[in-house]
Design an enzyme around this catalytic site. Sequence first.
Site, PDB file in Angstrom:
ATOM      1  N   CYS A 150     -52.746 -34.468 -32.769  1.00  0.00           N
ATOM      2  CA  CYS A 150     -53.447 -33.219 -33.127  1.00  0.00           C
ATOM      3  C   CYS A 150     -54.970 -33.350 -33.126  1.00  0.00           C
ATOM      4  O   CYS A 150     -55.678 -32.423 -32.719  1.00  0.00           O
ATOM      5  CB  CYS A 150     -52.963 -32.709 -34.473  1.00  0.00           C
ATOM      6  SG  CYS A 150     -52.714 -33.993 -35.712  1.00  0.00           S
ATOM      7  N   HIS A 243     -58.425 -29.614 -38.275  1.00  0.00           N
ATOM      8  CA  HIS A 243     -59.067 -30.929 -38.228  1.00  0.00           C
ATOM      9  C   HIS A 243     -60.483 -30.737 -37.680  1.00  0.00           C
ATOM     10  O   HIS A 243     -60.668 -30.218 -36.557  1.00  0.00           O
ATOM     11  CB  HIS A 243     -58.301 -31.873 -37.297  1.00  0.00           C
ATOM     12  CG  HIS A 243     -56.917 -32.226 -37.768  1.00  0.00           C
ATOM     13  ND1 HIS A 243     -56.422 -31.925 -39.024  1.00  0.00           N
ATOM     14  CD2 HIS A 243     -55.906 -32.889 -37.130  1.00  0.00           C
ATOM     15  CE1 HIS A 243     -55.179 -32.378 -39.135  1.00  0.00           C
ATOM     16  NE2 HIS A 243     -54.841 -32.959 -37.999  1.00  0.00           N
TER      17      HIS A 243
HETATM   18  P1  NAP Z   1     -42.072 -33.093 -40.538  1.00  0.00           P
HETATM   19  O1  NAP Z   1     -42.661 -31.941 -41.280  1.00  0.00           O
HETATM   20  O2  NAP Z   1     -41.790 -34.355 -41.272  1.00  0.00           O
HETATM   21  O3  NAP Z   1     -40.715 -32.567 -39.836  1.00  0.00           O
HETATM   22  C1  NAP Z   1     -39.812 -33.444 -39.202  1.00  0.00           C
HETATM   23  C2  NAP Z   1     -38.626 -32.688 -38.619  1.00  0.00           C
HETATM   24  O4  NAP Z   1     -37.767 -33.607 -37.937  1.00  0.00           O
HETATM   25  C3  NAP Z   1     -37.743 -31.975 -39.652  1.00  0.00           C
HETATM   26  O5  NAP Z   1     -37.157 -30.858 -39.038  1.00  0.00           O
HETATM   27  C4  NAP Z   1     -36.654 -33.030 -39.940  1.00  0.00           C
HETATM   28  O6  NAP Z   1     -35.427 -32.465 -40.376  1.00  0.00           O
HETATM   29  C5  NAP Z   1     -36.452 -33.582 -38.545  1.00  0.00           C
HETATM   30  N1  NAP Z   1     -35.920 -34.962 -38.555  1.00  0.00           N
HETATM   31  C6  NAP Z   1     -36.336 -36.007 -39.303  1.00  0.00           C
HETATM   32  N2  NAP Z   1     -35.623 -37.119 -38.986  1.00  0.00           N
HETATM   33  C7  NAP Z   1     -34.718 -36.735 -38.036  1.00  0.00           C
HETATM   34  C8  NAP Z   1     -33.692 -37.405 -37.326  1.00  0.00           C
HETATM   35  N3  NAP Z   1     -33.445 -38.715 -37.508  1.00  0.00           N
HETATM   36  N4  NAP Z   1     -32.955 -36.713 -36.416  1.00  0.00           N
HETATM   37  C9  NAP Z   1     -33.176 -35.394 -36.216  1.00  0.00           C
HETATM   38  N5  NAP Z   1     -34.148 -34.687 -36.875  1.00  0.00           N
HETATM   39  C10 NAP Z   1     -34.907 -35.354 -37.761  1.00  0.00           C
HETATM   40  O7  NAP Z   1     -43.012 -33.504 -39.318  1.00  0.00           O
HETATM   41  P2  NAP Z   1     -44.116 -32.611 -38.529  1.00  0.00           P
HETATM   42  O8  NAP Z   1     -45.427 -32.706 -39.175  1.00  0.00           O
HETATM   43  O9  NAP Z   1     -43.513 -31.287 -38.266  1.00  0.00           O
HETATM   44  O10 NAP Z   1     -44.265 -33.450 -37.186  1.00  0.00           O
HETATM   45  C11 NAP Z   1     -43.271 -33.437 -36.169  1.00  0.00           C
HETATM   46  C12 NAP Z   1     -43.763 -34.284 -35.001  1.00  0.00           C
HETATM   47  O11 NAP Z   1     -44.938 -33.695 -34.480  1.00  0.00           O
HETATM   48  C13 NAP Z   1     -44.127 -35.717 -35.397  1.00  0.00           C
HETATM   49  O12 NAP Z   1     -43.789 -36.587 -34.359  1.00  0.00           O
HETATM   50  C14 NAP Z   1     -45.634 -35.640 -35.590  1.00  0.00           C
HETATM   51  O13 NAP Z   1     -46.259 -36.883 -35.387  1.00  0.00           O
HETATM   52  C15 NAP Z   1     -45.997 -34.647 -34.500  1.00  0.00           C
HETATM   53  N6  NAP Z   1     -47.237 -33.923 -34.700  1.00  0.00           N
HETATM   54  C16 NAP Z   1     -47.490 -33.333 -35.905  1.00  0.00           C
HETATM   55  C17 NAP Z   1     -48.667 -32.609 -36.070  1.00  0.00           C
HETATM   56  C18 NAP Z   1     -49.032 -31.920 -37.374  1.00  0.00           C
HETATM   57  O14 NAP Z   1     -50.155 -31.349 -37.441  1.00  0.00           O
HETATM   58  N7  NAP Z   1     -48.173 -31.906 -38.394  1.00  0.00           N
HETATM   59  C19 NAP Z   1     -49.555 -32.499 -35.012  1.00  0.00           C
HETATM   60  C20 NAP Z   1     -49.255 -33.114 -33.788  1.00  0.00           C
HETATM   61  C21 NAP Z   1     -48.091 -33.797 -33.656  1.00  0.00           C
HETATM   62  P3  NAP Z   1     -35.002 -32.396 -41.936  1.00  0.00           P
HETATM   63  O15 NAP Z   1     -35.643 -31.137 -42.476  1.00  0.00           O
HETATM   64  O16 NAP Z   1     -33.531 -32.311 -41.899  1.00  0.00           O
HETATM   65  O17 NAP Z   1     -35.529 -33.630 -42.590  1.00  0.00           O
END
Ligand code: NAP
Length: 356
Positions: A150, A243
Site C-alpha cells: 500500500c 499513508h
Molecule cells: P485482514 O483484515 O487480516 O483480513 C484477512 C482476510 O483473510 C480475512 O477475510 C480472513 O478471514 C482471511 N483469512 C485469514 N487466514 C485465512 C486462511 N488461512 N484461509 C483463508 N482465508 C483466510 O487483512 P487485510 O488488511 O484485509 O489484508 C489482506 C491482504 O492484503 C494482506 O495480504 C495484506 O498484506 C494486503 N494488503 C493490505 C493493505 C491494507 O491497507 N490493509 C494494503 C495492501 C495490501 P477470517 O475473517 O475468517 O479470519
Amino acid sequence: MAERIDVGLIGATGTVGVRLAELLSGHPWFRLAEVGASASSAGRAYGAALADLAEPSRGSLSKDLLDLHLKTADEPWASPLLLSALPGNAALAAEEELAGRGHVIVSNASSYRMDPAVPLIIPEVNADHLGLLDAQAERWPGAIVTNPNCAVVGLALALAPLHQVFGVGAVTVTTLQGVSGAGRPGPAAADLLGNVLPFIAGEEEKLASEPQKILGEYANGKVHPAEFPVSAHTHRVPVAHGHLLAVSVKLKRPAGPEEVEAALSSFEGGIVDLDLPTAPERVLRVLADDERPQPTLDRDRGAGMTVSVGRVRQCETLDVKFSALVHNLIRGAAGAALLNAELCLVRGVVGGGDRG
Ligand code: NAP
C-alpha cells in the site's frame, strides 16, 4: 454492454476484502458471485460474519451478497477470476493451488510479488509487465497477478514520471501509515493512541525492493528492475486511513522543483484510452497549498484512486523532495486489485477481452 463475468473474493471478511466487496457492488464488468474466508468463518453467511466485525460498510452490500455462504480457499470455486485479499502466509499455498486449478488470481498479498514470473502491476505505470504471464504458463494453467504494498503504490506512482523524464538515482522515504494498513486486529489502541510506532514488520524491505520491479523494463520475457537504492523509514500513526510519505529523490539528470512539478502534473499513465471503470480521471494530483496533502482532506480524491503530491521543493541532500498521500485501502489495495482485474479482462488474460 457485454455480460458481467462472475468473480470470487477470497479474504472477503478482512479490511481489504470488505472494501473490494463494496467496489464490486454495481461494477459494470464483474459480478461478485462467491466469497471466502478462513476455516473459522467458512459455512457462515457473509452478512453474519460482517455483523460480528461491526463493519459499517456492510449496509452498502446487497442482500443476495450478504446471504452468500463463505467458503475456504481449498473448496471448489466456479469463477474464472478470483480476487485475493488473503494474508501473505495463507496466500502462498492457496494462490498457487488455485492457479493450478486454472483460475486467474489477482492478489493483494505479498507472497508472489517479487516472483520473477509474476507481474507486479500498477496499470498506469507498467501494464506491459503482464507479458510475464507467458512464463507462468509453464507453471500452472491459471495465472497470478499482484498489486504492490500500500505505501509502495504511492511511492512508485510519484516516482514513475520522474523516472521516465529524468531517471531516478536514489530515494529516501519516511512513511506515516494509517491504522487500517495493518488489517485486523491491528495494533492495540492503548499502544497507538497519542503515539507513533516506529516499526512495521517487513514494510521497509517492500519499499526498498518493489518500486524497482514496478519501474523496471520488460524486455525478452523478463522484467529488468530499475537500478536505484531506496532507504525507507516506516511508522504507524493514529490515523484511520491514508499513508503519507515524505520523499527525497536524487535524479540522474538533475532538475529543479519546477521541472519536477511539471513532470508530476502532466503524468497521465499509459491506460487512458482503455477506459477502465476504476481508473481515476487523474492518477497524480499536485496540490499548491503548503498545508496539503492531508489524510483526512485528500485521501478520497479520485474516489481514493488518485495519489496527491504536495510541497515539491529543493532537497538539501538529494535533488528534490515532496510529500505524497495514498489511500491505503483503495489505491493501495482494493482499488489497485480491481484495476488490475479490469486490465486483465481487457487484455484477454481472463474472459476473452474486448470490453469498454
Ligand atoms: P485482514 O483484515 O487480516 O483480513 C484477512 C482476510 O483473510 C480475512 O477475510 C480472513 O478471514 C482471511 N483469512 C485469514 N487466514 C485465512 C486462511 N488461512 N484461509 C483463508 N482465508 C483466510 O487483512 P487485510 O488488511 O484485509 O489484508 C489482506 C491482504 O492484503 C494482506 O495480504 C495484506 O498484506 C494486503 N494488503 C493490505 C493493505 C491494507 O491497507 N490493509 C494494503 C495492501 C495490501 P477470517 O475473517 O475468517 O479470519
